[in-house]
Design a protein around this motif. Structure first.
Motif, PDB file in Angstrom:
ATOM      1  N   ALA A   6       0.836  -1.205   0.000  1.00  0.00           N
ATOM      2  CA  ALA A   6       0.000   0.000   0.000  1.00  0.00           C
ATOM      3  C   ALA A   6       0.870   1.253   0.000  1.00  0.00           C
ATOM      4  N   LEU A   7       1.915   1.237   0.792  1.00  0.00           N
ATOM      5  CA  LEU A   7       2.829   2.377   0.822  1.00  0.00           C
ATOM      6  C   LEU A   7       3.530   2.545  -0.532  1.00  0.00           C
ATOM      7  N   ALA A   8       3.938   1.433  -1.143  1.00  0.00           N
ATOM      8  CA  ALA A   8       4.595   1.484  -2.448  1.00  0.00           C
ATOM      9  C   ALA A   8       3.651   2.048  -3.508  1.00  0.00           C
ATOM     10  N   ASP A   9       2.385   1.632  -3.486  1.00  0.00           N
ATOM     11  CA  ASP A   9       1.402   2.167  -4.432  1.00  0.00           C
ATOM     12  C   ASP A   9       1.219   3.665  -4.242  1.00  0.00           C
ATOM     13  N   THR A  10       1.160   4.096  -2.984  1.00  0.00           N
ATOM     14  CA  THR A  10       1.028   5.520  -2.694  1.00  0.00           C
ATOM     15  C   THR A  10       2.243   6.286  -3.188  1.00  0.00           C
ATOM     16  N   LYS A  22      11.504  15.315   1.710  1.00  0.00           N
ATOM     17  CA  LYS A  22      10.573  15.710   2.774  1.00  0.00           C
ATOM     18  C   LYS A  22       9.163  15.886   2.237  1.00  0.00           C
ATOM     19  N   GLU A  23       9.047  16.414   1.022  1.00  0.00           N
ATOM     20  CA  GLU A  23       7.729  16.585   0.404  1.00  0.00           C
ATOM     21  C   GLU A  23       7.092  15.232   0.112  1.00  0.00           C
ATOM     22  N   LEU A  24       7.901  14.301  -0.367  1.00  0.00           N
ATOM     23  CA  LEU A  24       7.400  12.960  -0.669  1.00  0.00           C
ATOM     24  C   LEU A  24       6.929  12.257   0.596  1.00  0.00           C
ATOM     25  N   VAL A  28       3.051  11.051   1.485  1.00  0.00           N
ATOM     26  CA  VAL A  28       2.697   9.677   1.869  1.00  0.00           C
ATOM     27  C   VAL A  28       2.008   9.677   3.225  1.00  0.00           C
ATOM     28  N   ARG A  29       2.505  10.484   4.150  1.00  0.00           N
ATOM     29  CA  ARG A  29       1.920  10.519   5.495  1.00  0.00           C
ATOM     30  C   ARG A  29       0.528  11.140   5.510  1.00  0.00           C
ATOM     31  N   GLU A  30       0.171  11.919   4.488  1.00  0.00           N
ATOM     32  CA  GLU A  30      -1.206  12.418   4.407  1.00  0.00           C
ATOM     33  C   GLU A  30      -2.176  11.269   4.233  1.00  0.00           C
ATOM     34  N   ARG A  31      -1.767  10.270   3.463  1.00  0.00           N
ATOM     35  CA  ARG A  31      -2.627   9.103   3.215  1.00  0.00           C
ATOM     36  C   ARG A  31      -2.422   8.004   4.253  1.00  0.00           C
ATOM     37  N   PRO A  33      -1.047   8.223   7.881  1.00  0.00           N
ATOM     38  CA  PRO A  33      -0.492   9.038   8.967  1.00  0.00           C
ATOM     39  C   PRO A  33       0.343   8.270   9.997  1.00  0.00           C
ATOM     40  N   HIS A  34       0.144   6.988  10.102  1.00  0.00           N
ATOM     41  CA  HIS A  34       0.897   6.218  11.102  1.00  0.00           C
ATOM     42  C   HIS A  34       2.142   5.547  10.525  1.00  0.00           C
ATOM     43  N   ALA A  35       2.432   5.779   9.273  1.00  0.00           N
ATOM     44  CA  ALA A  35       3.610   5.172   8.644  1.00  0.00           C
ATOM     45  C   ALA A  35       4.873   5.855   9.157  1.00  0.00           C
ATOM     46  N   THR A  36       5.851   5.053   9.508  1.00  0.00           N
ATOM     47  CA  THR A  36       7.125   5.610   9.950  1.00  0.00           C
ATOM     48  C   THR A  36       8.000   5.902   8.737  1.00  0.00           C
ATOM     49  N   LYS A  37       9.011   6.714   8.948  1.00  0.00           N
ATOM     50  CA  LYS A  37       9.938   7.036   7.866  1.00  0.00           C
ATOM     51  C   LYS A  37      10.618   5.764   7.373  1.00  0.00           C
ATOM     52  N   LYS A  38      10.959   4.880   8.301  1.00  0.00           N
ATOM     53  CA  LYS A  38      11.616   3.619   7.947  1.00  0.00           C
ATOM     54  C   LYS A  38      10.707   2.781   7.040  1.00  0.00           C
ATOM     55  N   GLU A  39       9.430   2.723   7.355  1.00  0.00           N
ATOM     56  CA  GLU A  39       8.489   1.965   6.530  1.00  0.00           C
ATOM     57  C   GLU A  39       8.357   2.567   5.133  1.00  0.00           C
ATOM     58  N   VAL A  40       8.352   3.888   5.055  1.00  0.00           N
ATOM     59  CA  VAL A  40       8.229   4.559   3.758  1.00  0.00           C
ATOM     60  C   VAL A  40       9.476   4.307   2.913  1.00  0.00           C
ATOM     61  N   VAL A  41      10.632   4.353   3.550  1.00  0.00           N
ATOM     62  CA  VAL A  41      11.878   4.086   2.818  1.00  0.00           C
ATOM     63  C   VAL A  41      11.895   2.650   2.306  1.00  0.00           C
ATOM     64  N   ARG A  42      11.496   1.714   3.132  1.00  0.00           N
ATOM     65  CA  ARG A  42      11.440   0.310   2.687  1.00  0.00           C
ATOM     66  C   ARG A  42      10.445   0.146   1.541  1.00  0.00           C
ATOM     67  N   ALA A  43       9.329   0.845   1.636  1.00  0.00           N
ATOM     68  CA  ALA A  43       8.328   0.773   0.572  1.00  0.00           C
ATOM     69  C   ALA A  43       8.868   1.367  -0.729  1.00  0.00           C
ATOM     70  N   ALA A  44       9.711   2.398  -0.607  1.00  0.00           N
ATOM     71  CA  ALA A  44      10.308   2.988  -1.808  1.00  0.00           C
ATOM     72  C   ALA A  44      11.210   1.981  -2.505  1.00  0.00           C
ATOM     73  N   PHE A  45      12.028   1.278  -1.734  1.00  0.00           N
ATOM     74  CA  PHE A  45      12.872   0.238  -2.328  1.00  0.00           C
ATOM     75  C   PHE A  45      12.013  -0.882  -2.913  1.00  0.00           C
ATOM     76  N   TYR A  46      10.965  -1.239  -2.219  1.00  0.00           N
ATOM     77  CA  TYR A  46      10.049  -2.270  -2.705  1.00  0.00           C
ATOM     78  C   TYR A  46       9.424  -1.828  -4.029  1.00  0.00           C
ATOM     79  N   ALA A  47       9.006  -0.559  -4.097  1.00  0.00           N
ATOM     80  CA  ALA A  47       8.377  -0.043  -5.312  1.00  0.00           C
ATOM     81  C   ALA A  47       9.334  -0.107  -6.493  1.00  0.00           C
TER      82      ALA A  47
END
Length: 95
Positions: A6-10, A22-24, A28-31, A33-47
């Motif tokens: 879900a994070l990767a799709d976002t 920071k904008e990215l 992502v956190r707008e959609r 809000p409980h996602a951590t920076k670490k989770e978003v970074v992992r999702a970016a690599f996954y994407a």
């Protein structure tokens, strides 16, 4: 907690050229809000690697076709500027 998919799709949907990290993250956190920076970074690599079927297919194609290249070998080009500068500093002609 949002799934990595879900994070990767976002990330794929909100990312634009020239967007600052920071904008990215904020987008992502707008959609999510409980996602951590670490989770978003992992999702970016996954994407980039596993999340998109077409990317995986292209990667597989590139890897398999690279090994079986029947084209002519690549010819050596000119010397790099670095070597030319070194020769010039030693008083030798560049060519």
């Amino acid at each position: 907690m949002a799934s990595i998919e879900a994070l990767a799709d976002t990330l794929r949907s909100v990312a634009t050229a020239g967007m600052k990290p920071k904008e990215l993250l904020a987008a992502v956190r707008e959609r999510h809000p409980h996602a951590t920076k670490k989770e978003v970074v992992r999702a970016a690599f996954y994407a980039l690697t596993e999340g998109h079927e077409h990317a995986h297919d292209l990667h597989t194609f590139a890897i398999t076709e690279r090994a079986f290249d029947d084209d002519e070998p690549v010819k050596a080009g000119k010397l790099s500027k670095r070597k030319n500068r070194k020769a010039a500093s030693e008083g030798k002609p560049a060519h």
